[in-house]
Write an enzyme that holds these catalytic residues in place. Structure first.
Site, PDB file in Angstrom:
ATOM      1  CB  SER A  51      -0.967   0.009   1.184  1.00  0.00           C
ATOM      2  OG  SER A  51      -0.250   0.112   2.396  1.00  0.00           O
ATOM      3  CG  HIS A  91      -1.653   3.845   4.990  1.00  0.00           C
ATOM      4  ND1 HIS A  91      -2.965   3.479   4.925  1.00  0.00           N
ATOM      5  CD2 HIS A  91      -0.967   2.871   4.346  1.00  0.00           C
ATOM      6  CE1 HIS A  91      -3.067   2.324   4.278  1.00  0.00           C
ATOM      7  NE2 HIS A  91      -1.856   1.940   3.923  1.00  0.00           N
ATOM      8  CG  ASP A 118      -5.832   4.743   5.191  1.00  0.00           C
ATOM      9  OD1 ASP A 118      -5.859   4.216   4.072  1.00  0.00           O
ATOM     10  OD2 ASP A 118      -4.781   4.983   5.812  1.00  0.00           O
TER      11      ASP A 118
END
Length: 175
Positions: A51, A91, A118
């Site tokens: 990701s 992230h 997210d």
């Protein structure tokens, strides 16, 4: 290997056991020392998914720190742990919301390789994560070193194979 153990007297076996205990205790002390220095419960984490590509690839080892009273900024790459989830997420922060009444900082995150933010990962109807969910900010990384951890988790029998090889190596090269 067992024949070698049988040839050892009790004192030699106890010495080997104490050596192993010393190694494990040293590793734990180093981990705890790093945790205190970096002000984070986990000073290193392994990237488990794609990701965050191209910034980080699966298997990269991330070095974290979270200095006291350090605010999170947009574009910081953070590791956060959501309540009820065991595995932390790595992230990038894409938006911030500071609540002046509670002096809380709220974050919206997104993986660089993901098409959307997210909010689908957060709890139902949760639009932001709290600053308290952040384990640490990424300060550096070592490429692919974490693949050892991923392989050990994906193939549990590899742990025993590695331990067996290490034990044989120690016994053979002990003399």
């Amino acid at each position: 290997m067992f024949a070698e153990l049988r040839r050892m007297n009790v004192r030699q076996v106890a010495f080997q056991v104490l050596n192993i205990i010393t190694i494990v205790a040293s590793a734990l002390m180093i981990w705890k020392g790093l945790s205190v220095l970096t002000n984070t419960e986990s000073p290193i984490v392994v990237v488990l998914s794609e990701s965050m590509e191209p910034a980080f690839t699966r298997g990269d080892l991330l070095l974290l720190a979270m200095p006291k009273d350090d605010l999170v900024n947009v574009n910081d790459i953070c590791v956060f742990k959501l309540p009820g989830r065991e595995i932390p997420i790595v992230h990038r922060v894409i938006k911030l919301h500071d609540d002046a009444t509670t002096s809380q900082q709220y974050l919206l995150t997104k993986g660089d390789n993901n098409s959307g933010d997210d909010r689908g990962l957060y709890d139902r109807r949760q639009m932001w994560i709290h600053r308290e969910h952040v384990v640490g900010k990424v300060k550096g990384f070592v490429p692919y070193v974490g693949m050892v951890t991923i392989i050990m988790n994906d193939y549990p029998w590899m742990k025993f194979a590695l331990l067996s090889v290490l034990a044989l190596f120690v016994l053979v090269h002990r003399e």
